[in-house]
Design an enzyme around this catalytic site. Structure first.
Site, PDB file in Angstrom:
ATOM      1  NE  ARG A 120     -26.845   8.346 -10.352  1.00  0.00           N
ATOM      2  CZ  ARG A 120     -28.120   8.700 -10.170  1.00  0.00           C
ATOM      3  NH1 ARG A 120     -28.484   9.942 -10.320  1.00  0.00           N
ATOM      4  NH2 ARG A 120     -29.002   7.787  -9.844  1.00  0.00           N
ATOM      5  CE  LYS A 142      -4.169   5.663  -6.367  1.00  0.00           C
ATOM      6  NZ  LYS A 142      -3.056   4.805  -5.903  1.00  0.00           N
ATOM      7  CD  GLU A 184       4.043   9.139   0.714  1.00  0.00           C
ATOM      8  OE1 GLU A 184       4.187   8.518  -0.349  1.00  0.00           O
ATOM      9  OE2 GLU A 184       3.615   8.607   1.757  1.00  0.00           O
ATOM     10  CE  LYS A 212      -0.366  11.566  -5.947  1.00  0.00           C
ATOM     11  NZ  LYS A 212      -0.967  11.167  -4.697  1.00  0.00           N
ATOM     12  CD  GLU A 222      -1.833   2.518  -8.424  1.00  0.00           C
ATOM     13  OE1 GLU A 222      -2.334   3.481  -7.818  1.00  0.00           O
ATOM     14  OE2 GLU A 222      -1.283   1.564  -7.868  1.00  0.00           O
ATOM     15  NE  ARG A 226      -2.263   7.815  -8.693  1.00  0.00           N
ATOM     16  CZ  ARG A 226      -3.227   8.713  -8.522  1.00  0.00           C
ATOM     17  NH1 ARG A 226      -4.001   9.056  -9.532  1.00  0.00           N
ATOM     18  NH2 ARG A 226      -3.432   9.256  -7.336  1.00  0.00           N
ATOM     19  CG  ASN A 230       1.757   2.610  -4.654  1.00  0.00           C
ATOM     20  OD1 ASN A 230       1.275   3.470  -3.919  1.00  0.00           O
ATOM     21  ND2 ASN A 230       1.078   2.048  -5.635  1.00  0.00           N
ATOM     22  CG  HIS A 233       3.807   3.443  -0.347  1.00  0.00           C
ATOM     23  ND1 HIS A 233       4.874   4.262  -0.614  1.00  0.00           N
ATOM     24  CD2 HIS A 233       2.841   4.260   0.154  1.00  0.00           C
ATOM     25  CE1 HIS A 233       4.567   5.516  -0.312  1.00  0.00           C
ATOM     26  NE2 HIS A 233       3.335   5.541   0.168  1.00  0.00           N
ATOM     27  CG  HIS A 237       0.540  -0.428   1.888  1.00  0.00           C
ATOM     28  ND1 HIS A 237       0.521  -0.406   0.510  1.00  0.00           N
ATOM     29  CD2 HIS A 237       0.253   0.843   2.285  1.00  0.00           C
ATOM     30  CE1 HIS A 237       0.233   0.833   0.096  1.00  0.00           C
ATOM     31  NE2 HIS A 237       0.071   1.594   1.154  1.00  0.00           N
ATOM     32  CG  HIS A 249       1.462   6.268   5.195  1.00  0.00           C
ATOM     33  ND1 HIS A 249       1.242   5.003   4.676  1.00  0.00           N
ATOM     34  CD2 HIS A 249       1.842   7.041   4.132  1.00  0.00           C
ATOM     35  CE1 HIS A 249       1.458   5.027   3.365  1.00  0.00           C
ATOM     36  NE2 HIS A 249       1.825   6.248   3.020  1.00  0.00           N
TER      37      HIS A 249
END
Ligand code: GLY
Length: 343
Positions: A120, A142, A184, A212, A222, A226, A230, A233, A237, A249
């Site tokens: 956990r 993330k 990025e 960041k 988010e 946040r 993106n 992005h 994506h 990417h």
């Protein structure tokens, strides 16, 4: 192989301020030698997760064992997470012990997610070895893996207890991985980064991390703010899905940034000079912003509403008078016409 070195000469430390879950991101040449100092106290064993081709050796100063995961999007899976957890259990890794992920974003995403669910949740430290990982994936908590249905569909917010960005590890980074990181990094110019070009590599990375960290400290999960991370992005994506990932990417983000500038311009949010500034920043990093011809505009626009970040309709992160923010857009004809700017 890059072995841990002697004393670190220069380093920058950025704190990700999240109350009792705050942690340092340490940037500089040779900082992976500081690993033993950042392994959580109380850990007796460390599981090091890495990949075969990562030429970085670390020493956590405790009993440790190396666990090697596969490369590529296919290995970024629940199967890999299950396998890691089984191996850790067989070894006897306890909830007081720690995981150290050594690698790029794929390794930190997978090891971070496995750490978030093993017993956990156990502590994880990241030793990031790619530019993209240092300025994005390793920072902010993330974690996740892919499903056959899509990228990063299963994951958790699980903050590391420290991140080491050893710029020495970038000495062997392939040119295309640099490009990926620069895609990025270009984003941060428009998130308050200013003229990143003027800085040396360590300061560039530390500045991106600080930007960041500030966004994450304001909106860890988010809820709203946040989403600015993106920027560029949404199209990126869509390209990754439609193009079956044959562009990297960061290369997709570069195209996405130029496209987002075009959409903002067509909506009257920014002027032509600001669009030109986007092009100039991308050009400084030698990033192309031309879509592969085989990608169809209607397919890409259709994918916008299926972006995993989209909750209701099409939302793009756009530059504007208040800076970069999320904007809901209903005019899909305009979105298709704006694609001409990246053709
Ligand atoms: N890579 C975007 C984020 O961390 O939110």
């Amino acid at each position: 192989m890059l072995a841990p070195r002697g004393p670190v000469v220069t380093r920058s430390v950025v704190e990700v301020a999240l109350g009792e879950r705050s942690y340092p991101v340490i940037v500089g040449a040779g900082v992976s030698a500081e690993l033993a100092a950042v392994v959580p106290p109380g850990a007796k064993r460390v599981a090091i997760v890495t990949q075969h081709d990562i030429p970085v050796t670390v020493n956590p100063g405790l009993e440790h064992r190396r666990f090697v995961i596969g490369d590529g999007e296919q290995a970024k899976s629940l199967v890999t997470v299950g396998h890691l957890c089984s191996q850790w259990a067989q070894w006897g890794l306890t909830r007081a012990d720690a995981v150290v992920a050594v690698g790029g974003g794929m390794v930190t995403d997978v090891a971070g997610f496995a750490a978030s669910v093993y017993h956990r949740g156990i502590s994880v430290v990241y030793v990031s070895t790619t530019l993209l990982g240092m300025i994005d994936a390793a920072v902010g908590g993330k974690t996740g893996v892919n499903l056959p249905e899509g990228k990063n569909l299963v994951g958790a917010f699980w903050q590391p207890s420290a991140v080491l960005c050893d710029t020495d590890t970038l000495a062997t980074l392939p040119p295309r991985e640099w490009k990926c990181g620069y895609g990025e990094m270009a984003k941060y110019h428009f998130l308050g980064g200013g003229d990143l070009h003027a800085l040396d590599l360590e300061d560039k990375i530390a500045r991106c991390v600080a930007l960041k960290a500030a966004v994450v400290a304001d909106d860890e999960r988010e809820g709203a703010g946040r989403a600015v991370l993106n920027y560029g992005h949404t199209l990126a994506h869509a390209i990754e899905i439609a193009g079956a990932f044959d562009l990297r990417h960061g290369e997709c983000v570069a195209i996405g940034l130029r496209y987002a500038a075009e959409v903002a311009y067509r909506l009257g949010r920014i002027d032509a000079a600001r669009v030109a500034e986007h092009e100039a920043v991308l050009a400084r990093y030698e990033l192309a912003w031309t879509l592969p011809a085989r990608l169809r505009t209607d397919e890409l626009v259709d994918l916008f509403s299926r972006d995993k970040k989209a909750i209701d309709g099409v939302t793009l992160v756009l530059d504007g008078p208040r800076g970069v923010e999320s904007v809901r857009i209903d005019d899909t004809t305009m979105l298709a016409e704006a694609m001409e700017a990246v053709r």
